[in-house]
Design an enzyme around this catalytic site. Structure first.
Site, PDB file in Angstrom:
ATOM      1  N   LYS A 173      14.817  14.748 -52.603  1.00 45.84           N
ATOM      2  CA  LYS A 173      13.735  14.697 -51.612  1.00 45.84           C
ATOM      3  C   LYS A 173      13.410  13.226 -51.395  1.00 45.84           C
ATOM      4  CE  LYS A 173       8.791  15.700 -51.446  1.00 45.84           C
ATOM      5  NZ  LYS A 173       7.731  16.552 -51.986  1.00 45.84           N
TER       6      LYS A 173
HETATM    7  C1  R5P Z   1       4.631  13.401 -53.522  1.00 50.38           C
HETATM    8  O1  R5P Z   1       4.593  12.836 -54.565  1.00 50.38           O
HETATM    9  C2  R5P Z   1       4.083  14.722 -53.370  1.00 50.38           C
HETATM   10  O2  R5P Z   1       4.468  15.330 -54.508  1.00 50.38           O
HETATM   11  C3  R5P Z   1       4.537  15.515 -52.169  1.00 50.38           C
HETATM   12  O3  R5P Z   1       5.276  16.636 -52.545  1.00 50.38           O
HETATM   13  C4  R5P Z   1       5.372  14.753 -51.196  1.00 50.38           C
HETATM   14  O4  R5P Z   1       4.805  13.514 -50.947  1.00 50.38           O
HETATM   15  C5  R5P Z   1       5.597  15.540 -49.927  1.00 50.38           C
HETATM   16  O5  R5P Z   1       4.433  15.724 -49.282  1.00 50.38           O
HETATM   17  P1  R5P Z   1       4.071  14.897 -47.967  1.00 50.38           P
HETATM   18  O6  R5P Z   1       4.860  15.527 -46.863  1.00 50.38           O
HETATM   19  O7  R5P Z   1       2.613  15.091 -47.814  1.00 50.38           O
HETATM   20  O8  R5P Z   1       4.469  13.464 -48.181  1.00 50.38           O
END
Ligand code: R5P
Length: 281
Positions: A173
């Protein structure tokens, strides 16, 4: 790869197209009651029917999510720091594999802080998690952490993503950046895009579209969905891009139609982000 691990992976990346819309609602593990997630059950449960996967901590899962749902769960298992610290990278694995099995997780997610003070420790966390995941058939998602001092460009994100894949992560991710194809083309495992801070809805959909064009296998998106003024509209629109190949205009129309039909149902912070939410990630 064992049958069980492949089976769990196919619950995350949908076999029809190999893509996924993961809903990330794990922010509280270091941000506390993030805007839009003050009461997770109210925000998350209406979105569950539109998410291919939920990414969250065991605390939110146990307290806010009905055990009757059919949506695969990816458990955020790393943690140990908070937004109050300057260095967020001092993470360990907080949720062990037995708990992941008990909670019927389809995957486990672990943050890796490349270039940060505790880089080696977080790579070791990932390595150990992959060893255990391979033993029990549970895939691991390695998350490229981006601290406030790290440059979010293709050179850095390609480096971080590749290190995760080489350490054994089954999915990476990472964040969107210019020249995103450089990140996806040099990473041998599927990449899902995190959304990052809240953007105006059309901009978030455009970023999603560009990531998909650049080779993403989908999204693991949080704030741009649950902080929208129409969270259901946004997740439907993101779905249209990821699984339906919709254009930005068509996806935006999906969001607008839902908002027109149901009214404003989310915080709708627009492009303004609260200080606590935006400081570090
Ligand atoms: C990041 O550390 C968080 O765990 C989120 O899962 C990640 O940032 C994804 O969320 P967003 O789309 O809000 O950035």
């Amino acid at each position: 790869m064992s049958w069980g691990l492949e089976n769990r992976l196919s619950r995350i990346l949908k076999p029809a197209d190999g893509k996924t819309v993961m809903l990330a609602v794990d922010h509280g593990y270091f941000l506390g009651p993030t805007t839009g997630l003050e009461q997770c059950c109210k925000t998350v449960v209406p979105l569950v029917p539109y998410a291919d996967t939920l990414m969250l901590t065991r605390g939110v899962l146990r307290n806010d999510i009905p055990s009757s749902i059919d949506t695969p769960i990816v458990l955020r298992v790393s943690g140990g720091s908070s937004v109050l610290e300057d260095d967020l990278s001092n993470e360990t694995i907080l949720t062990d594999i037995d708990e992941c099995i008990r909670l019927n997780a389809a995957g486990m997610a672990c943050q890796v802080f490349i270039g940060a003070p505790h880089q080696a420790q977080t790579i070791a966390n990932l390595g150990r998690l992959v060893n255990e995941g391979e033993r029990y058939g549970i895939p691991v998602i390695g998350v490229t952490a981006v601290g406030k001092d790290m440059v979010r460009d293709a050179r850095y994100l390609a480096l971080a993503s590749r290190i995760i894949a080489e350490t054994g992560g089954h999915i990476v991710k990472t964040y969107y950046c210019d020249d995103f194809e450089r990140v996806t083309s040099t990473c041998p495992v599927p990449i899902v895009m995190a959304g990052g801070k809240k953007l105006p809805e059309r901009d978030a959909l455009e970023m999603t579209w560009k990531a998909m064009q650049g080779g993403a296998a989908g999204v693991d998106m949080g704030r741009n969905i649950f902080q929208s003024d129409s969270p259901v509209g946004m997740i439907k629109a993101v779905n249209a891009v990821v699984h339906g190949g919709a254009s930005v205009d068509d996806a935006y129309a999906v969001y607008m139609d839902e908002k027109a039909a149901t009214g404003i149902t989310g915080p709708g912070v627009g492009s303004a982000v609260t200080a606590d939410d935006s400081r570090k990630i």
